[in-house]
Design a protein around this motif. Sequence first.
Motif, PDB file in Angstrom:
ATOM      1  N   ILE A 507       0.847  -1.205   0.000  1.00 26.39           N
ATOM      2  CA  ILE A 507       0.000   0.000   0.000  1.00 26.39           C
ATOM      3  C   ILE A 507       0.876   1.246   0.000  1.00 26.39           C
ATOM      4  O   ILE A 507       0.587   2.220  -0.718  1.00 26.39           O
ATOM      5  CB  ILE A 507      -0.947   0.010   1.225  1.00 26.39           C
ATOM      6  CG1 ILE A 507      -1.870  -1.219   1.211  1.00 26.39           C
ATOM      7  CG2 ILE A 507      -1.770   1.293   1.246  1.00 26.39           C
ATOM      8  CD1 ILE A 507      -2.678  -1.396  -0.043  1.00 26.39           C
ATOM      9  N   LYS A 508       1.946   1.248   0.777  1.00 33.77           N
ATOM     10  CA  LYS A 508       2.865   2.395   0.785  1.00 33.77           C
ATOM     11  C   LYS A 508       3.465   2.617  -0.604  1.00 33.77           C
ATOM     12  O   LYS A 508       3.534   3.748  -1.095  1.00 33.77           O
ATOM     13  CB  LYS A 508       3.981   2.178   1.801  1.00 33.77           C
ATOM     14  CG  LYS A 508       4.988   3.337   1.872  1.00 33.77           C
ATOM     15  CD  LYS A 508       6.113   3.033   2.824  1.00 33.77           C
ATOM     16  CE  LYS A 508       7.103   4.200   2.913  1.00 33.77           C
ATOM     17  NZ  LYS A 508       7.716   4.536   1.613  1.00 33.77           N
ATOM     18  N   TYR A 509       3.885   1.535  -1.252  1.00 34.56           N
ATOM     19  CA  TYR A 509       4.472   1.642  -2.590  1.00 34.56           C
ATOM     20  C   TYR A 509       3.454   2.194  -3.592  1.00 34.56           C
ATOM     21  O   TYR A 509       3.748   3.134  -4.344  1.00 34.56           O
ATOM     22  CB  TYR A 509       4.972   0.267  -3.059  1.00 34.56           C
ATOM     23  CG  TYR A 509       5.409   0.264  -4.499  1.00 34.56           C
ATOM     24  CD1 TYR A 509       6.695   0.652  -4.854  1.00 34.56           C
ATOM     25  CD2 TYR A 509       4.528  -0.122  -5.515  1.00 34.56           C
ATOM     26  CE1 TYR A 509       7.096   0.668  -6.185  1.00 34.56           C
ATOM     27  CE2 TYR A 509       4.918  -0.107  -6.845  1.00 34.56           C
ATOM     28  CZ  TYR A 509       6.204   0.284  -7.172  1.00 34.56           C
ATOM     29  OH  TYR A 509       6.588   0.316  -8.487  1.00 34.56           O
ATOM     30  N   CYS A 541       9.853  -2.600  -2.233  1.00 34.35           N
ATOM     31  CA  CYS A 541      10.552  -2.034  -1.070  1.00 34.35           C
ATOM     32  C   CYS A 541      11.344  -0.777  -1.409  1.00 34.35           C
ATOM     33  O   CYS A 541      12.016  -0.214  -0.542  1.00 34.35           O
ATOM     34  CB  CYS A 541      11.472  -3.086  -0.445  1.00 34.35           C
ATOM     35  SG  CYS A 541      10.555  -4.348   0.462  1.00 34.35           S
ATOM     36  N   MET A 542      11.320  -0.342  -2.654  1.00 38.13           N
ATOM     37  CA  MET A 542      11.891   0.934  -3.086  1.00 38.13           C
ATOM     38  C   MET A 542      13.330   1.121  -2.631  1.00 38.13           C
ATOM     39  O   MET A 542      13.679   2.077  -1.924  1.00 38.13           O
ATOM     40  CB  MET A 542      11.003   2.098  -2.618  1.00 38.13           C
ATOM     41  CG  MET A 542       9.639   2.107  -3.290  1.00 38.13           C
ATOM     42  SD  MET A 542       8.604   3.517  -2.898  1.00 38.13           S
ATOM     43  CE  MET A 542       8.026   3.099  -1.280  1.00 38.13           C
ATOM     44  N   ASN A 543      14.170   0.156  -3.012  1.00 39.52           N
ATOM     45  CA  ASN A 543      15.628   0.222  -2.803  1.00 39.52           C
ATOM     46  C   ASN A 543      16.068   0.105  -1.345  1.00 39.52           C
ATOM     47  O   ASN A 543      17.251   0.238  -1.045  1.00 39.52           O
ATOM     48  CB  ASN A 543      16.214   1.509  -3.412  1.00 39.52           C
ATOM     49  CG  ASN A 543      15.969   1.585  -4.907  1.00 39.52           C
ATOM     50  OD1 ASN A 543      16.077   0.576  -5.600  1.00 39.52           O
ATOM     51  ND2 ASN A 543      15.618   2.764  -5.393  1.00 39.52           N
ATOM     52  N   ARG A 544      15.160  -0.107  -0.415  1.00 36.10           N
ATOM     53  CA  ARG A 544      15.547  -0.375   0.958  1.00 36.10           C
ATOM     54  C   ARG A 544      15.951  -1.845   1.066  1.00 36.10           C
ATOM     55  O   ARG A 544      15.639  -2.652   0.200  1.00 36.10           O
ATOM     56  CB  ARG A 544      14.378  -0.111   1.919  1.00 36.10           C
ATOM     57  CG  ARG A 544      13.953   1.341   1.998  1.00 36.10           C
ATOM     58  CD  ARG A 544      12.788   1.514   2.957  1.00 36.10           C
ATOM     59  NE  ARG A 544      13.184   1.325   4.358  1.00 36.10           N
ATOM     60  CZ  ARG A 544      12.800   0.298   5.089  1.00 36.10           C
ATOM     61  NH1 ARG A 544      12.068  -0.666   4.586  1.00 36.10           N
ATOM     62  NH2 ARG A 544      13.166   0.215   6.365  1.00 36.10           N
ATOM     63  N   TYR A 545      16.650  -2.176   2.145  1.00 30.90           N
ATOM     64  CA  TYR A 545      16.919  -3.591   2.377  1.00 30.90           C
ATOM     65  C   TYR A 545      15.588  -4.301   2.591  1.00 30.90           C
ATOM     66  O   TYR A 545      14.631  -3.731   3.121  1.00 30.90           O
ATOM     67  CB  TYR A 545      17.853  -3.795   3.573  1.00 30.90           C
ATOM     68  CG  TYR A 545      17.238  -3.482   4.915  1.00 30.90           C
ATOM     69  CD1 TYR A 545      16.549  -4.458   5.631  1.00 30.90           C
ATOM     70  CD2 TYR A 545      17.337  -2.206   5.476  1.00 30.90           C
ATOM     71  CE1 TYR A 545      15.969  -4.175   6.852  1.00 30.90           C
ATOM     72  CE2 TYR A 545      16.762  -1.918   6.702  1.00 30.90           C
ATOM     73  CZ  TYR A 545      16.081  -2.912   7.390  1.00 30.90           C
ATOM     74  OH  TYR A 545      15.510  -2.632   8.601  1.00 30.90           O
TER      75      TYR A 545
END
Length: 573
Positions: A507-509, A541-545
Motif C-alpha cells: 500500500i505504501k508503494y 521495497c523501493m531500494n531499501r533492504y
Amino acid sequence: MKDMNELKDLLRRIDHKGYPAYKDTKGIYQFTNYILDIEHIQGDPFASPSNIKIIIKGKTADIPEIYYNKKCKRIMLQDYLLRQFGKKIEKYSFLAKGSGKSGLMSISKCGQEILERSACQINAENGDIIIRMEIGFPANGRSINSRELIKILFDFLPRVVNETMLYKNIDKTAIEKNCRLSEEQEYIRKELKKHGLIAFVANGSILPRESGISGKPLKNAVKFRTPQSMNVEMNLPYSGLVNGMGIPQGITLIVGGGYHGKSTLLEALEKGVYNHILGDGREFVITDETAMKIRAEDGRSIRQVDISMFIQNLPNKIDTTSFYTEDASGSTSQAANVAEAIEADCNILLIDEDTSATNFMIRDDLMQRVIKREHEPIIPYIERIRELYDKFGISTILVAGSSGAYFEKADVIIQMESYSAYDITEYAKKEAKKYIAEKSVETIKNDNVVLPNMERKVCAYKDWQGDRVKIKINGLDSVLIQKDCIDMRYVEQLVDNEQLRTLGYIIKYINEKMFNDKANLRDVVECTWDLIEQKGIAGICMNRYLPSNLAMPRKQEIYACINRCRQLKVKCE
C-alpha cells in the motif's frame, strides 16, 4: 567484501564500548560456506533486533536443480529449508547473554500453509539461497558485549547453516517428498479448470483443526469421504489415482444440522487457495486461487463502490452506483464486499450464513407481504445468485443451516452429517418444488443487471510518503501505516501476520508511486502485481533492504486492503 576475520578483529576492538560502535560492523563478510551481510543494526539492545542476510552460493549448497526448477517446487523448497533453519536456530536463541534482546536469534515461523517469504529465497537461475533473520546484538546495559556476539556469528550461526542449508547434510527423502507434493498440488489446480471444477477435497482428508487458535489437524478426527455421485478421480504424477469430491462450477449449497461440519468444510475450502504442508490433512484440499470469503462487516468504510446490484432507491436519493460511508451496516458492507470481490477478478464467492447479514441473504414470504418491494431498497443475494453465475460466470459455495430458500437456486446440495458428506440434491430439489408451488410472492425478474462500475480512481495520501513512514501490524487484525489503522479482521483468508506487513509495504508503494487520481484502481493493482511477479517482494521495497518478515498475500487481499483504507480518497467516473 571483507574477510570474516576482519569482523572478528573489529568486534574484539569495540568490546565494552558504547552501543553505537556496533554500527561499524555493518557490511558484507565472507565466511567459510556463506556470505554474511549485516544490513541494519539496532539502536540499542532494547530496540528491534538487527537484520542479517546470509547468502549460500548455489555451488556450495549443491541442491539439485530439479528441486527448484518450477515455481511451485521452489516455494515448497524455500518453505522446507526455512522450517529446518528455524527449528535449529531456536535452540541457540538467548544462549548468548545480555540486556534486552541480547542474544535473540529469530526467523519467520511458518504455519500450516506454504507461503512465499522474504526469510528464505532461492535464485531459480543459480540455486543461491538467501536467508534473512534477526539477531539481538548483545550488550551489558548499553555497553557492547562483543564476546557474546562472536559466539553467535562464529559458532552458533555456522553450525545451523551447515546443518540445514548444505544438501549433503539435510534429509534428502524429506525434500523429495515435499517437492513431489508441490507438483501434485499444482497438478490438481490445473485439473480443476479442465474438469469445470472450483474445488477438490480428497478422500481421507482431515478437515477439523485442533482448536480455534491452532491450525494443526485434530487428532482422531473423522476423515472426509466424498459422496459417490460427486466422486472425481485425479491421476497424480506420483501418488497415482486419488479420489475425492469435485465441486463443480455453479451454485453449491452446504447444509446440515449444527456442529455437523458445514463451516468446517467451508473453512477448509477457503484455506484451499493455499498449498498445505505434509501431515496437515488438507494437502489435497484445493480451491480455485481466486476464491474469496464474503461476510458482513459492520462498521467498515466504503469508498465510492457500486453496490447497485444489491441496493437501490435509498431514501434521500443516495447514489448507490458510487456509494460512500464511514460506518456501513451489515447488509451494505456485504454488498460492497461482493462488488469489490468482482473487481478483484474473483470467480468464486464463499459465504457462511453464520457470518452474513440476514436481510442481505434472504427476505421471507411474510416479510415481503408486509413490507412491499417498493419500500425495500435491498435486493437480497438469493435474487442475484443465479444471475451472478449464469450471466457472469461467478460461482457461489454457500453454507446454510436455518433457511431452505436457496434449495431452488442451487445446482448441488451437500448435507454434512457427523462430518460426513452426502449429496441430497435430488431430494432437496423435490421438496423445494412442493414448497415453491405453495408460495404466492413473486421473485424479482431483472434481465438488465450489470456488473458493478469498476472505474474507480484513488488520490495519493501525503502522510504515507517518504522513507520515514513506519509500518506495524497487530496480529491478523490490522496493519498500521504511520498511525493510521487499516482494519483487516474480517478478511478471513489471511493466514499469517507477515502477509499483513507485506500489504503495508504494498500500500505504501502504490500510494507513493501509482496513486494520482487518474489511474484506474484495477490497473494500479494489476501493474503492481506484475511487478511483484517479476521482481518478487523486493520490487515494492523501493531500494531499501528487504525486511526478513514478509510473506506474500494474494492479489485479492491487496484489493481488500486498499478498500479498507479510510485515509484514501476515491472517485468514481
